[in-house]
Design a protein around this motif. Structure first.
Motif, PDB file in Angstrom:
ATOM      1  N   LEU A  37       0.824  -1.212   0.000  1.00 38.72           N
ATOM      2  CA  LEU A  37       0.000   0.000   0.000  1.00 38.72           C
ATOM      3  C   LEU A  37       0.859   1.263   0.000  1.00 38.72           C
ATOM      4  CD1 LEU A  37      -2.742  -1.094   2.541  1.00 38.72           C
ATOM      5  CD2 LEU A  37      -3.108  -0.531   0.117  1.00 38.72           C
ATOM      6  N   LEU A  38       1.906   1.258   0.784  1.00 37.18           N
ATOM      7  CA  LEU A  38       2.739   2.454   0.912  1.00 37.18           C
ATOM      8  C   LEU A  38       3.687   2.664  -0.266  1.00 37.18           C
ATOM      9  CD1 LEU A  38       3.604   2.073   4.693  1.00 37.18           C
ATOM     10  CD2 LEU A  38       2.196   3.875   3.678  1.00 37.18           C
ATOM     11  N   GLU A  39       4.256   1.572  -0.771  1.00 40.22           N
ATOM     12  CA  GLU A  39       5.320   1.711  -1.765  1.00 40.22           C
ATOM     13  C   GLU A  39       4.876   1.483  -3.206  1.00 40.22           C
ATOM     14  OE1 GLU A  39       9.222   0.153  -0.874  1.00 40.22           O
ATOM     15  OE2 GLU A  39       8.575  -0.295   1.172  1.00 40.22           O
ATOM     16  N   LEU A  40       3.854   0.678  -3.431  1.00 42.05           N
ATOM     17  CA  LEU A  40       3.492   0.318  -4.800  1.00 42.05           C
ATOM     18  C   LEU A  40       2.112   0.810  -5.222  1.00 42.05           C
ATOM     19  CD1 LEU A  40       4.812  -3.345  -4.719  1.00 42.05           C
ATOM     20  CD2 LEU A  40       5.870  -1.402  -5.838  1.00 42.05           C
ATOM     21  N   ALA A  41       1.143   0.689  -4.345  1.00 39.08           N
ATOM     22  CA  ALA A  41      -0.250   0.970  -4.720  1.00 39.08           C
ATOM     23  C   ALA A  41      -0.500   2.383  -5.235  1.00 39.08           C
ATOM     24  CB  ALA A  41      -1.180   0.660  -3.553  1.00 39.08           C
ATOM     25  N   PRO A  42       0.158   3.406  -4.709  1.00 34.03           N
ATOM     26  CA  PRO A  42      -0.147   4.749  -5.213  1.00 34.03           C
ATOM     27  C   PRO A  42       0.026   4.903  -6.728  1.00 34.03           C
ATOM     28  CG  PRO A  42       1.048   4.931  -3.149  1.00 34.03           C
ATOM     29  CD  PRO A  42       1.078   3.469  -3.554  1.00 34.03           C
ATOM     30  N   GLY A  43       0.949   4.157  -7.311  1.00 31.88           N
ATOM     31  CA  GLY A  43       1.176   4.291  -8.745  1.00 31.88           C
ATOM     32  C   GLY A  43       0.831   3.056  -9.557  1.00 31.88           C
ATOM     33  N   ASP A  44       0.249   2.042  -8.914  1.00 27.67           N
ATOM     34  CA  ASP A  44       0.013   0.778  -9.608  1.00 27.67           C
ATOM     35  C   ASP A  44      -1.388   0.247  -9.300  1.00 27.67           C
ATOM     36  OD1 ASP A  44      -0.029  -1.898 -10.495  1.00 27.67           O
ATOM     37  OD2 ASP A  44       2.102  -2.173 -10.079  1.00 27.67           O
ATOM     38  N   PRO A  45      -2.335   0.451 -10.210  1.00 23.43           N
ATOM     39  CA  PRO A  45      -3.708   0.003  -9.962  1.00 23.43           C
ATOM     40  C   PRO A  45      -3.818  -1.515  -9.796  1.00 23.43           C
ATOM     41  CG  PRO A  45      -3.510   1.005 -12.151  1.00 23.43           C
ATOM     42  CD  PRO A  45      -2.199   1.156 -11.476  1.00 23.43           C
ATOM     43  N   HIS A  46      -2.918  -2.274 -10.443  1.00 24.92           N
ATOM     44  CA  HIS A  46      -2.951  -3.732 -10.293  1.00 24.92           C
ATOM     45  C   HIS A  46      -2.636  -4.127  -8.848  1.00 24.92           C
ATOM     46  CE1 HIS A  46      -2.678  -7.926 -11.366  1.00 24.92           C
ATOM     47  NE2 HIS A  46      -1.448  -7.983 -10.875  1.00 24.92           N
ATOM     48  N   VAL A  47      -1.669  -3.464  -8.244  1.00 24.06           N
ATOM     49  CA  VAL A  47      -1.321  -3.735  -6.849  1.00 24.06           C
ATOM     50  C   VAL A  47      -2.478  -3.339  -5.945  1.00 24.06           C
ATOM     51  CG1 VAL A  47       0.221  -3.127  -4.948  1.00 24.06           C
ATOM     52  CG2 VAL A  47       1.156  -3.541  -7.224  1.00 24.06           C
ATOM     53  N   ARG A  48      -3.074  -2.182  -6.195  1.00 29.59           N
ATOM     54  CA  ARG A  48      -4.229  -1.751  -5.389  1.00 29.59           C
ATOM     55  C   ARG A  48      -5.328  -2.799  -5.424  1.00 29.59           C
ATOM     56  NH1 ARG A  48      -3.215   3.396  -7.603  1.00 29.59           N
ATOM     57  NH2 ARG A  48      -4.867   3.160  -9.142  1.00 29.59           N
ATOM     58  N   GLU A  49      -5.621  -3.298  -6.615  1.00 32.60           N
ATOM     59  CA  GLU A  49      -6.677  -4.292  -6.776  1.00 32.60           C
ATOM     60  C   GLU A  49      -6.332  -5.585  -6.042  1.00 32.60           C
ATOM     61  OE1 GLU A  49      -8.078  -6.940 -10.471  1.00 32.60           O
ATOM     62  OE2 GLU A  49      -8.273  -4.773 -10.792  1.00 32.60           O
ATOM     63  N   ARG A  50      -5.101  -6.035  -6.184  1.00 33.08           N
ATOM     64  CA  ARG A  50      -4.691  -7.280  -5.527  1.00 33.08           C
ATOM     65  C   ARG A  50      -4.754  -7.141  -4.015  1.00 33.08           C
ATOM     66  NH1 ARG A  50      -1.011 -11.436  -6.962  1.00 33.08           N
ATOM     67  NH2 ARG A  50      -1.766 -11.028  -9.066  1.00 33.08           N
ATOM     68  N   ILE A  51      -4.264  -6.015  -3.492  1.00 40.90           N
ATOM     69  CA  ILE A  51      -4.286  -5.823  -2.048  1.00 40.90           C
ATOM     70  C   ILE A  51      -5.718  -5.706  -1.547  1.00 40.90           C
ATOM     71  CG2 ILE A  51      -3.655  -4.270  -0.151  1.00 40.90           C
ATOM     72  CD1 ILE A  51      -0.994  -3.813  -1.610  1.00 40.90           C
ATOM     73  N   ALA A  52      -6.572  -5.033  -2.276  1.00 36.20           N
ATOM     74  CA  ALA A  52      -7.988  -4.962  -1.882  1.00 36.20           C
ATOM     75  C   ALA A  52      -8.574  -6.368  -1.787  1.00 36.20           C
ATOM     76  CB  ALA A  52      -8.770  -4.116  -2.875  1.00 36.20           C
ATOM     77  N   GLY A  53      -8.230  -7.233  -2.729  1.00 38.67           N
ATOM     78  CA  GLY A  53      -8.702  -8.611  -2.694  1.00 38.67           C
ATOM     79  C   GLY A  53      -8.171  -9.380  -1.500  1.00 38.67           C
ATOM     80  N   VAL A  54      -6.892  -9.186  -1.184  1.00 37.90           N
ATOM     81  CA  VAL A  54      -6.288  -9.852  -0.030  1.00 37.90           C
ATOM     82  C   VAL A  54      -6.955  -9.376   1.255  1.00 37.90           C
ATOM     83  CG1 VAL A  54      -4.162 -10.013   1.340  1.00 37.90           C
ATOM     84  CG2 VAL A  54      -4.077 -10.337  -1.139  1.00 37.90           C
ATOM     85  N   LEU A  55      -7.170  -8.080   1.363  1.00 40.57           N
ATOM     86  CA  LEU A  55      -7.813  -7.542   2.568  1.00 40.57           C
ATOM     87  C   LEU A  55      -9.207  -8.120   2.743  1.00 40.57           C
ATOM     88  CD1 LEU A  55      -6.761  -3.772   2.351  1.00 40.57           C
ATOM     89  CD2 LEU A  55      -5.639  -5.627   3.605  1.00 40.57           C
ATOM     90  N   GLU A  56      -9.950  -8.182   1.658  1.00 42.84           N
ATOM     91  CA  GLU A  56     -11.307  -8.723   1.725  1.00 42.84           C
ATOM     92  C   GLU A  56     -11.288 -10.224   2.022  1.00 42.84           C
ATOM     93  OE1 GLU A  56     -15.158  -9.361  -1.143  1.00 42.84           O
ATOM     94  OE2 GLU A  56     -13.879  -7.618  -1.490  1.00 42.84           O
ATOM     95  N   ALA A  57     -10.443 -10.963   1.348  1.00 42.69           N
ATOM     96  CA  ALA A  57     -10.400 -12.422   1.513  1.00 42.69           C
ATOM     97  C   ALA A  57     -10.008 -12.832   2.931  1.00 42.69           C
ATOM     98  CB  ALA A  57      -9.431 -13.031   0.507  1.00 42.69           C
ATOM     99  N   HIS A  58      -9.220 -12.004   3.586  1.00 40.74           N
ATOM    100  CA  HIS A  58      -8.727 -12.351   4.917  1.00 40.74           C
ATOM    101  C   HIS A  58      -9.351 -11.490   6.008  1.00 40.74           C
ATOM    102  CE1 HIS A  58      -5.886 -15.162   3.209  1.00 40.74           C
ATOM    103  NE2 HIS A  58      -5.649 -14.247   2.283  1.00 40.74           N
ATOM    104  N   ASP A  59     -10.430 -10.788   5.670  1.00 38.69           N
ATOM    105  CA  ASP A  59     -11.153  -9.951   6.635  1.00 38.69           C
ATOM    106  C   ASP A  59     -10.220  -9.016   7.407  1.00 38.69           C
ATOM    107  OD1 ASP A  59     -13.694 -11.037   6.019  1.00 38.69           O
ATOM    108  OD2 ASP A  59     -13.264 -12.770   7.297  1.00 38.69           O
TER     109      ASP A  59
END
Length: 112
Positions: A67-89
């Motif tokens: 989130l801090l290093e990659l997501a601001p400039g990478d929508p693919h990372v944002r999407e993947r992390i959002a999925g991880v957050l949701e999948a693991h509550d």
């Protein structure tokens, strides 16, 4: 995968070199690129595959690094992390607490 995840957790994404990953995993540079395509590919795989039974905070740490290093400039990372957050509550509160702990500022309550 756990060894690579630990390197990212300790050093962060930007400060982790491919040489650091090769040394930690024992996987040759060519094999690493062949299996994951890049350091970025290995980070993304580690984010999904990290073993939280050994250290429950490991997934939170990798999510924060992403989130801090990659997501601001990478929508693919944002999407993947959002999925991880949701999948693991994983909640915003959990991320915030972990961020403070990583920074050496653990908090037990609300604002003072």
């Amino acid at each position: 995968m756990d060894a690579a995840a630990e390197v990212f957790r300790q050093r962060g994404y930007a400060a982790t070199s491919v040489d650091n990953l090769v040394e930690a995993t024992g996987v040759h540079r060519g094999s690493l690129y062949g299996a994951f395509g890049s350091k970025h590919g290995l980070f993304m795989r580690a984010l999904d595959a990290v073993d939280t039974t050994r250290d429950p905070a490991s997934r939170l740490d990798l999510a924060l690094i992403g989130l801090l290093e990659l997501a601001p400039g990478d929508p693919h990372v944002r999407e993947r992390i959002a999925g991880v957050l949701e999948a693991h509550d994983i909640t915003e509160e959990q991320l915030g607490r972990r961020l403070l702990t990583r920074a050496g500022l653990p908090r037990s309550g609300g604002p003072t």
